[in-house]
Design a protein around this motif. Structure first.
Motif, PDB file in Angstrom:
ATOM      1  N   THR A  84       0.848  -1.224  -0.010  1.00 18.98           N
ATOM      2  CA  THR A  84       0.097   0.037  -0.061  1.00 18.98           C
ATOM      3  C   THR A  84       0.892   1.346   0.066  1.00 18.98           C
ATOM      4  O   THR A  84       1.825   1.426   0.906  1.00 18.98           O
ATOM      5  N   LEU A  85       0.749   2.317  -0.933  1.00 16.49           N
ATOM      6  CA  LEU A  85       1.629   3.438  -1.176  1.00 16.49           C
ATOM      7  C   LEU A  85       0.537   4.471  -0.545  1.00 16.49           C
ATOM      8  O   LEU A  85      -0.587   5.001  -0.945  1.00 16.49           O
ATOM      9  N   ALA A  86       0.907   4.782   0.928  1.00 18.15           N
ATOM     10  CA  ALA A  86       0.394   5.703   1.726  1.00 18.15           C
ATOM     11  C   ALA A  86       0.857   7.422   1.277  1.00 18.15           C
ATOM     12  O   ALA A  86       1.946   7.445   1.176  1.00 18.15           O
ATOM     13  N   VAL A  87      -0.324   8.138   0.758  1.00 12.51           N
ATOM     14  CA  VAL A  87       0.150   9.427   0.557  1.00 12.51           C
ATOM     15  C   VAL A  87       0.075  10.376   1.463  1.00 12.51           C
ATOM     16  O   VAL A  87      -1.058  10.660   2.012  1.00 12.51           O
ATOM     17  N   LEU A  88       1.107  11.082   1.698  1.00 15.45           N
ATOM     18  CA  LEU A  88       1.024  12.318   2.555  1.00 15.45           C
ATOM     19  C   LEU A  88       0.974  13.769   1.819  1.00 15.45           C
ATOM     20  O   LEU A  88       1.515  13.752   0.567  1.00 15.45           O
ATOM     21  N   GLU A  89       0.337  14.561   2.389  1.00 12.66           N
ATOM     22  CA  GLU A  89       0.094  15.860   1.825  1.00 12.66           C
ATOM     23  C   GLU A  89       1.403  16.774   1.721  1.00 12.66           C
ATOM     24  O   GLU A  89       2.387  16.548   2.735  1.00 12.66           O
ATOM     25  N   ARG A  90       1.765  17.358   0.682  1.00 16.68           N
ATOM     26  CA  ARG A  90       2.756  18.331   0.487  1.00 16.68           C
ATOM     27  C   ARG A  90       2.842  19.399   1.651  1.00 16.68           C
ATOM     28  O   ARG A  90       1.821  19.890   1.779  1.00 16.68           O
ATOM     29  N   PRO A  91       3.984  19.646   2.110  1.00 14.40           N
ATOM     30  CA  PRO A  91       3.818  20.593   3.206  1.00 14.40           C
ATOM     31  C   PRO A  91       3.549  22.181   2.620  1.00 14.40           C
ATOM     32  O   PRO A  91       4.229  22.208   1.209  1.00 14.40           O
ATOM     33  N   ILE A 112       9.311  26.140   6.023  1.00  6.93           N
ATOM     34  CA  ILE A 112       8.809  24.875   5.676  1.00  6.93           C
ATOM     35  C   ILE A 112       8.817  23.850   6.955  1.00  6.93           C
ATOM     36  O   ILE A 112       9.817  23.640   6.998  1.00  6.93           O
ATOM     37  N   GLN A 113       7.617  23.495   7.304  1.00  4.81           N
ATOM     38  CA  GLN A 113       7.631  22.646   8.551  1.00  4.81           C
ATOM     39  C   GLN A 113       7.168  21.321   8.196  1.00  4.81           C
ATOM     40  O   GLN A 113       6.372  21.046   7.249  1.00  4.81           O
ATOM     41  N   GLU A 114       6.880  20.533   9.481  1.00  2.00           N
ATOM     42  CA  GLU A 114       6.217  19.274   9.160  1.00  2.00           C
ATOM     43  C   GLU A 114       6.619  18.399   8.262  1.00  2.00           C
ATOM     44  O   GLU A 114       6.056  17.891   7.331  1.00  2.00           O
ATOM     45  N   THR A 115       8.042  18.119   7.958  1.00  6.06           N
ATOM     46  CA  THR A 115       8.389  17.356   6.845  1.00  6.06           C
ATOM     47  C   THR A 115       9.886  16.883   7.452  1.00  6.06           C
ATOM     48  O   THR A 115      10.547  17.549   8.186  1.00  6.06           O
ATOM     49  N   ASP A 116      10.392  15.722   6.960  1.00  7.94           N
ATOM     50  CA  ASP A 116      11.644  15.290   7.223  1.00  7.94           C
ATOM     51  C   ASP A 116      12.814  15.795   6.427  1.00  7.94           C
ATOM     52  O   ASP A 116      13.848  15.244   6.348  1.00  7.94           O
ATOM     53  N   VAL A 117      12.233  16.531   5.363  1.00 14.62           N
ATOM     54  CA  VAL A 117      13.390  16.957   4.491  1.00 14.62           C
ATOM     55  C   VAL A 117      14.206  18.130   5.090  1.00 14.62           C
ATOM     56  O   VAL A 117      13.806  18.934   5.832  1.00 14.62           O
ATOM     57  N   SER A 118      15.467  17.762   4.903  1.00 14.93           N
ATOM     58  CA  SER A 118      16.519  18.610   5.572  1.00 14.93           C
ATOM     59  C   SER A 118      17.212  19.730   4.909  1.00 14.93           C
ATOM     60  O   SER A 118      17.767  20.669   5.431  1.00 14.93           O
ATOM     61  N   SER A 132       7.387  21.196  -2.067  1.00 17.45           N
ATOM     62  CA  SER A 132       6.319  21.903  -1.614  1.00 17.45           C
ATOM     63  C   SER A 132       5.118  22.297  -2.128  1.00 17.45           C
ATOM     64  O   SER A 132       5.185  22.395  -3.448  1.00 17.45           O
ATOM     65  N   ARG A 133       4.071  22.752  -1.392  1.00 11.80           N
ATOM     66  CA  ARG A 133       2.958  23.705  -2.215  1.00 11.80           C
ATOM     67  C   ARG A 133       3.443  24.924  -2.111  1.00 11.80           C
ATOM     68  O   ARG A 133       4.458  25.412  -1.721  1.00 11.80           O
TER      69      ARG A 133
END
Length: 252
Positions: A103-110, A135-141, A188-189
């Protein structure tokens, strides 16, 4: 020599019989996904890998309602919604089992938050304005930031701050920002637009109250305090006597 040939023939007959009677279990593929299927952001590209023992397979894929086939065991897709994927392989008339569903679970772009200093509605000509794309709520560094004015790209940088020195009326407009992962496919959005209004006049000089001015002067020179005290004690009194103005100085 004849016995060896007979033995080989017997072995071949046994193998053919096992195939015909389906006593040989077909291999089961292992389906893997990169990045992790639980960390996929909407619009992100992912790689599916269908591993089956042996060679010469034609790989068949099913993700949601979409189907595909390829001689390559890897398939790249762009994920827009949550879906289940599975695969299997065939060579000639022999096919493998179906893999387990993934299952590919999709998260919304920050969505970035665009902040402006000083207040975007109180900017004067000649000031320096700093826009910050948060830009918050993401694991992108690490992000690459794009800045837009009135929907046109004006600046790209790895810094989340965009600084405008000595603004003028031409900088008035609607600003927004977006982020794209430095080494990856995530993005991101677009932030909400912030309207920058630059006044035609220069920033007013700061107004110091009398008390603040006195405090500054007293701190700068203690002797000034003595002078003020003497000035209060030694003042000129204006006295009117018979139409003649006299000035009396009171001694300290």
């Amino acid at each position: 020599m004849g016995k060896t040939s007979d033995l080989t023939l017997v072995q071949k007959t046994i193998i053919d019989t096992l195939h015909k009677e389906a006593l040989i279990e077909a291999p089961k593929p292992l389906l893997t996904v990169q990045p992790e299927p639980s960390q996929i952001v909407r619009g992100e590209a992912v790689t599916l890998t269908c591993d089956i023992q042996g060679e010469g397979w034609t790989y068949n894929w099913q993700c949601g309602e979409e189907q595909d086939n390829s001689v390559e065991k890897e398939l790249k897709i762009t994920v827009e919604s949550q879906q289940k994927c599975r695969c299997y392989g065939c060579r000639q008339s022999f096919c493998s089992q179906l893999s387990e569903n993934v299952t590919l679970a999709v998260l919304e772009r920050p969505k970035p938050c665009l902040n402006v200093q000083p207040e975007p509605s109180q900017i004067f000509r000649g000031e320096t304005v700093t826009l910050t794309c948060d830009i918050q709520e993401t694991d992108v560094s690490s992000w690459i930031y794009s800045w837009n004015k009135d929907d046109s790209l004006i600046h790209v940088s790895q810094s989340q701050e965009y600084r405008i020195s000595a603004v003028s009326e031409s900088h008035t407009g609607n600003y927004s920002c977006t982020g794209r992962e430095t080494r990856g496919s995530r993005y991101s959005r677009t932030s909400d637009k912030v309207t920058l209004t630059v006044s035609g006049s220069e920033a007013p000089l700061p107004v110091l109250s009398v008390l603040k001015l006195l405090s500054f002067l007293l701190a700068a020179s203690p002797y000034l305090l003595v002078s003020i005290i003497l000035g209060v004690k030694c003042y000129r009194a204006h006295v009117q006597t018979d139409g003649i103005y006299q000035y009396i100085v009171t001694e300290v």
